[in-house]
Scaffold this motif. Structure first.
Motif, mmCIF file in Angstrom:
data_model
loop_
_atom_site.group_PDB
_atom_site.id
_atom_site.type_symbol
_atom_site.label_atom_id
_atom_site.label_comp_id
_atom_site.label_asym_id
_atom_site.label_seq_id
_atom_site.Cartn_x
_atom_site.Cartn_y
_atom_site.Cartn_z
ATOM 1 N N GLY A 181 0.787 -1.226 0.000
ATOM 2 C CA GLY A 181 0.000 0.000 0.000
ATOM 3 C C GLY A 181 0.816 1.271 0.000
ATOM 4 O O GLY A 181 0.253 2.367 0.045
ATOM 5 N N PHE A 182 2.156 1.157 -0.062
ATOM 6 C CA PHE A 182 2.982 2.358 -0.074
ATOM 7 C C PHE A 182 2.882 3.046 -1.433
ATOM 8 O O PHE A 182 3.020 2.415 -2.488
ATOM 9 C CB PHE A 182 4.445 2.013 0.221
ATOM 10 N N VAL A 183 2.656 4.351 -1.396
ATOM 11 C CA VAL A 183 2.534 5.143 -2.624
ATOM 12 C C VAL A 183 3.675 6.151 -2.653
ATOM 13 O O VAL A 183 3.724 7.058 -1.822
ATOM 14 C CB VAL A 183 1.182 5.875 -2.692
ATOM 15 N N PRO A 184 4.630 6.033 -3.585
ATOM 16 C CA PRO A 184 5.736 7.002 -3.640
ATOM 17 C C PRO A 184 5.286 8.322 -4.243
ATOM 18 O O PRO A 184 4.681 8.355 -5.316
ATOM 19 C CB PRO A 184 6.765 6.300 -4.539
ATOM 20 N N GLN A 185 5.566 9.395 -3.527
ATOM 21 C CA GLN A 185 5.232 10.726 -4.010
ATOM 22 C C GLN A 185 6.450 11.403 -4.630
ATOM 23 O O GLN A 185 6.370 11.993 -5.707
ATOM 24 C CB GLN A 185 4.690 11.582 -2.857
#
Length: 602
Positions: free
Chosen positions: A293-297
């Motif tokens: 669920g990690f979303v890189p910004q």
């Protein structure tokens, strides 16, 4: 033709006869000495009508030729050995080793240890003074060459071992100083808390896991010890589970820069592990959303400049982030490109010791941050425009053929008030001139704004150059085609601006981006807020290795400008062979990125 003077040959080389076994034979062969069992050289070439005699002479001369070849090789080896001894003695002399005392020591020890007349008298029980040998006064104590050479080798090995030990001690001392400063800063930053458990320092004393991420930069003086330094810091800072960084020819910390000297900088990041991901070429950053669920910004990136298609790889990596924004640089040093990417997710077995330790060569590595990690980033080009922005109407690869429909070289010379009749003046001026390239604007905004929202200043000299401008060098002229060549692909339909880089422009542009960052962090009208600097949790600054102190008027001037504008905030960075910002690879720029502190809870 004058016959060779074998007498002169014999006289000239007579002093060297003792260095070459059999040299007396050669002397006799050349000069007809009765000591040689061969006729003089002049008789060897006399006409002979006896075939057997000719065969004998050929056979004998081949034997002489073989002997000469072997002795030539021996002489070459002797010369090389003497040269090695000379260099060794020079090195020892430079290290204040007394060669005279060493020679005397070996002379006396050689005389005592040699089975000569004097030692035999002592061994037989007689007193050396009772019956002094008749040859003793005339015999000079000699130096055993084998013992002498072994001593030089031992001295050299001892010095090398001591040097390595001193380097290890220096490395340990540097790491200890960094650790002491980190602990002191953590303690100073901890807010007043009766329980003593407030802030990172308090939680550290309480045994809680804090600052799990650390950014580490080393100068190449510590490149060989990078793995040991990383292990030592990890052991002393067990709360840090993830490390990222790089080795460069220069680094920066706080308001100081360390270029071409030993340097080590560490910044601890108080971020929960769910808010970032460490990545490398062997553990790449996944597409937009990872399995957990990690979303890189955004992402801090370190790259090897020797990696093929590195520009395309940077663009591809930027597309894997929601913000399409990267910041970092190409890590290059005299030790090659060495990147640090140690993850709490474990080492990578089967890829060598360095990879298992979190050290990588080649490709890209770094750390990606989630959307809840606020950053503000700006690019300083460090140049000023000296011409309007011209439309590129014709170009071939790196060659600019036409600007605004006119021959490009004519436009260049007219803008700089130059003439090809004075070629030295042209070359001198063009060495100080760069070009700013801007890609064509989108159709909907053509003639109004560029891709990054900056207005295209076609027809007039812009007051500032936007981040979407790539500054490159002029690398050649083509008078026949009335064109010139720049150090990058030229975008047809885009714009080209002539630029100059000097101390005043570099300082002014760096001050500008610092002011923009402060403005970005200032509270909106009607909002309650204090000093925007108080919102800065830390900063990373990546500058071109062609910039640094001299480019800004003095050692450390570049970092002092940043410190004066932003205050004494935690800052680390390095000097790169190319700077990364947005989805582009820049040159001769600086990329300043600050992390915005989390809003206080409750």
């Amino acid at each position: 033709m004058t016959p060779p003077d074998f007498g002169a040959f014999q006289a000239a080389f007579a002093p060297y006869a003792r260095y070459v076994p059999g040299f007396a034979f050669l002397q006799g062969l050349a000069g007809g000495s009765p000591a040689a069992d061969a006729p003089p050289m002049t008789q060897w070439v006399a006409p002979v009508f006896d075939v057997d005699e000719l065969e004998r002479r050929i056979r004998d001369l081949k034997a002489v030729h073989f002997w000469l070849e072997q002795n030539a090789r021996a002489l070459q080896a002797t010369i090389q050995a003497l040269e090695v001894q000379k260099m060794t003695l020079a090195t020892l002399k430079g290290m204040n080793v007394s060669l005279h005392e060493m020679a005397q020591a070996f002379a006396s020890s050689g005389a005592n240890a040699s089975p000569g007349v004097g030692t035999e008298a002592v061994a037989q029980g007689g007193s050396p003074a009772s019956e002094p040998p008749t040859e003793a006064p005339a015999a000079a104590p000699g130096v055993d060459p084998v013992r002498w050479w072994r001593s030089l080798t031992d001295q050299f090995q001892t010095i090398a071992a001591n040097t390595l030990q001193e380097m290890a001690q220096h490395t340990a001392t540097a790491a200890a100083l960094v650790l002491a400063q980190l602990r002191a800063q953590l303690a100073a930053a901890a807010p007043a808390d009766p329980a003593g458990h407030g802030g990172a320092a308090g939680r550290l004393e309480a045994g809680q896991a804090v600052t799990p991420l650390a950014v580490l930069y080393l100068t190449d003086h510590y490149a060989d010890a990078a793995a040991d330094i990383l292990d030592h810091l990890s052991a002393e800072l067990p709360q840090v589970t993830d490390w990222v960084g790089a080795v460069g020819v220069g680094i920066c910390a706080g308001g100081a820069e360390y270029i071409d000297e030993p340097g080590l900088a560490v910044m601890l990041c108080d971020l929960a592990p769910s808010r970032y991901r460490v990545f490398s070429g062997l553990a790449p950053l996944g597409a937009t959303q990872g399995p957990e669920g990690f979303v890189p910004q955004t992402a801090l990136v370190h790259a090897d400049p020797a990696t093929p298609d590195v520009t395309e790889l940077v663009q591809e990596l930027a597309e894997r982030t929601l913000g399409h924004y990267l910041f970092g640089g190409l890590a290059a040093s005299r030790a090659g490109s060495l990147q640090i990417a140690r993850s709490s997710r474990g080492g990578l077995a089967g890829h060598g010791r360095e990879a298992a330790a979190g050290l990588f060569r080649g490709g890209l590595s770094g750390v990606a941050f989630g959307p809840d990690v606020g950053i503000v980033s700006r690019v300083t080009q460090g140049v000023r425009a000296v011409s309007p922005a011209y439309r590129i109407t014709a170009a071939r690869a790196q060659c600019v053929d036409e600007l605004d429909g006119q021959p490009a070289l004519d436009v260049l010379l007219r803008a700089l008030d130059l003439s090809l009749d004075d070629l030295p003046a042209v070359i001198a001026r063009l060495r100080q001139t760069l070009v700013g390239l801007q890609a064509p604007a989108a159709p909907a905004s053509a003639g109004r704004t560029g891709p990054e929202g900056h207005r295209e200043h076609v027809g007039r000299v812009p007051l500032r150059l936007g981040d979407d401008l790539l500054v490159r060098h002029l690398v050649g002229l083509d008078p026949a085609r009335r064109a010139f060549v720049v150090a990058d692909e030229v975008p047809v339909g885009g714009t080209l601006t002539l630029c100059a880089r000097d101390v005043q422009a570099a300082r002014a542009d760096l001050v500008r981006i610092c002011a923009e960052i402060r403005d970005e962090l200032s509270p909106e009208e009607g909002e309650v807020g204090g000093d925007p600097v108080q919102r800065i949790a830390g900063a990373v600054y990546v500058s071109c290795n062609g910039r640094g102190g001299p480019h800004f008027g003095g050692p450390g001037a570049e970092l002092q400008i940043v410190r004066h504008a932003l205050g004494d905030v935690p800052l680390v960075g390095f000097f790169a062979a190319g700077e990364i910002a947005h989805h582009r690879l820049y040159g001769y720029t600086g990329v300043l990125t600050v992390f915005v502190a989390d809003a206080p809870s409750g």
